[in-house]
Design a protein around this motif. Sequence first.
Motif, PDB file in Angstrom:
ATOM      1  N   SER A 192       0.832  -1.210   0.000  1.00  0.00           N
ATOM      2  CA  SER A 192       0.000   0.000   0.000  1.00  0.00           C
ATOM      3  C   SER A 192       0.863   1.255   0.000  1.00  0.00           C
ATOM      4  O   SER A 192       0.548   2.242  -0.682  1.00  0.00           O
ATOM      5  CB  SER A 192      -0.925  -0.009   1.219  1.00  0.00           C
ATOM      6  N   ALA A 232      -5.846  -2.516   3.769  1.00  0.00           N
ATOM      7  CA  ALA A 232      -5.096  -1.314   3.399  1.00  0.00           C
ATOM      8  C   ALA A 232      -4.632  -1.375   1.946  1.00  0.00           C
ATOM      9  O   ALA A 232      -4.639  -0.367   1.229  1.00  0.00           O
ATOM     10  CB  ALA A 232      -3.894  -1.139   4.326  1.00  0.00           C
ATOM     11  N   VAL A 233      -4.233  -2.565   1.481  1.00  0.00           N
ATOM     12  CA  VAL A 233      -3.810  -2.714   0.088  1.00  0.00           C
ATOM     13  C   VAL A 233      -4.984  -2.461  -0.860  1.00  0.00           C
ATOM     14  O   VAL A 233      -4.857  -1.761  -1.864  1.00  0.00           O
ATOM     15  CB  VAL A 233      -3.224  -4.117  -0.135  1.00  0.00           C
ATOM     16  N   ARG A 235      -7.669  -0.663  -0.355  1.00  0.00           N
ATOM     17  CA  ARG A 235      -8.048   0.761  -0.367  1.00  0.00           C
ATOM     18  C   ARG A 235      -7.019   1.598  -1.120  1.00  0.00           C
ATOM     19  O   ARG A 235      -7.365   2.551  -1.819  1.00  0.00           O
ATOM     20  CB  ARG A 235      -8.213   1.262   1.062  1.00  0.00           C
ATOM     21  N   ALA A 236      -5.736   1.253  -0.982  1.00  0.00           N
ATOM     22  CA  ALA A 236      -4.699   2.003  -1.711  1.00  0.00           C
ATOM     23  C   ALA A 236      -4.837   1.808  -3.211  1.00  0.00           C
ATOM     24  O   ALA A 236      -4.694   2.759  -3.997  1.00  0.00           O
ATOM     25  CB  ALA A 236      -3.311   1.578  -1.239  1.00  0.00           C
TER      26      ALA A 236
END
Length: 522
Positions: A192, A232-233, A235-236
Amino acid sequence: MDRARQDDSLSNIAEFSVSEISQALKRTVEDAFGHVRVRGEISGFRGQHASGHCYFSLKDERARIEAVIWRGTFSKLKFPPQEGLEVVATGRLTTYPGSSKYQIVIDSIEPAGAGALMALLEERKRKLAAEGLFAEERKKPLPFLPRVIGVVTSPTGAVIRDIIHRITDRFPVHVVVWPVRVQGETTGGEVSAAVAGFNALGPADGIPRPDVIIVARGGGSLEDLWGFNDEAVVRAVAASEIPIISAVGHETDWTLIDLAADRRAPTPTGAAEMAVPVKAELEAGLSRLSARLKGAVSRDLERRRQGLRALSRALPSPDQLFALPRRRFDEAAGRLVRALGGATQRKRLRFDGLRLSITALDRRLVEARRRATQCGERLPIVYLGLVRNRRARFDRDAARVSPRASLERIGRLKERLAATTGRRDRAALLRLERAKAAYDQAARLAESLSYKKVLERGFALVRDAEDKPLKRASDLRVGQELHLQFSDGSAGAVATGKPAGAPRPSKSSPPAKEPGKQGSLF
């Protein structure tokens, strides 16, 4: 006697307080179960307490044990606890003396097997899909021919070599690699951060900003690829402004990053093929299109040329076009000559018929006098009518103009006059100041350029008897009267010799000195 013996035996048993018993049990449990792994289903999980700690239970079909995760440990967990998830918890057993309970203090937690991971994965997939992160309408198209390609992968694996080799074969472009770990607990955070870092690159960073990003990893088990299921990945990748191609695992493997990416490739090599076209095919296509374009242009020119020839054959010749106008012009020219002759003849006849006589002049004078008399008779009437009209107009204007309006208008005119006068005075003063400044500047310039400044540095101005300046030594004559002007006054002098630049006489015949001459001024 038996009762006395029983009382003695009871009095020999050691007595413990409740706290001593609790501490002894605590030490015994912690020593015996200092490091254990417990498998069970999470029950009663309600999230973190206000203090940051988590309290819940682990249970199976026949038993239940209390569990606690301290605040510092919770922030480091790879898998956060979820209600109903079967997990394997690693920690130590201890007791809680306040309620005579034993519990496990968990240091790490992980799902129990692939089934638990799949359940967690499905739950996370439903959550992120509900937020619209996997929607097709938000996916961006890939650029046809990117100049820079960013690759997020391990710099030491075979994946990056395959990608670079494939891109070099198809269409060599600049490749920027962001090294990350593709397996382990830090994979999600590093991937991310790499995606966000590529998006944050600017002109001042010295690294070109990619036109497309490839996130790649080789195949593996669900546990090996779990870092690419990190929230998190996902969303990034969804927030990336740069199009992203996901190439994680083999064709049968899938992760959440595949759903969030703009395109999914079955393999890292397939991602390289999606990113760039084949240069040879493009060149062949361009050559083919160029040949077709040249042929089309040639055919169009030939078709237009044939059409022009057909039109030119249908048009009349220049002689045919100008024949009728030329004939009309000749006829008009002939009529003009005849019309001029006829008009001249008529004018001559009319002029010959005119006779200037005294009778005719008297008749014209009488007629002119009669018209003048009539005009004189009508003049007073017209004048009186004009005066009446002007007086009526003046009365109307006077009625419309009141004294108050006149005073107001006079006041406004006075104010305008005063403002104009003030501006005139200020403009005059400003112009006078500018002229004075220009005069002072010119005076300083004239003074700095004056020859008197040169005289003050030790020079002298030489004039002849007629007070004309002498600029060259060749202008002097022997015996010529001179006037020398210095900075503090003037003095007279006489030229007594030849100037230094004059030709010298030969040594064989030195010139004789004239009487009274004592050398040269030079």
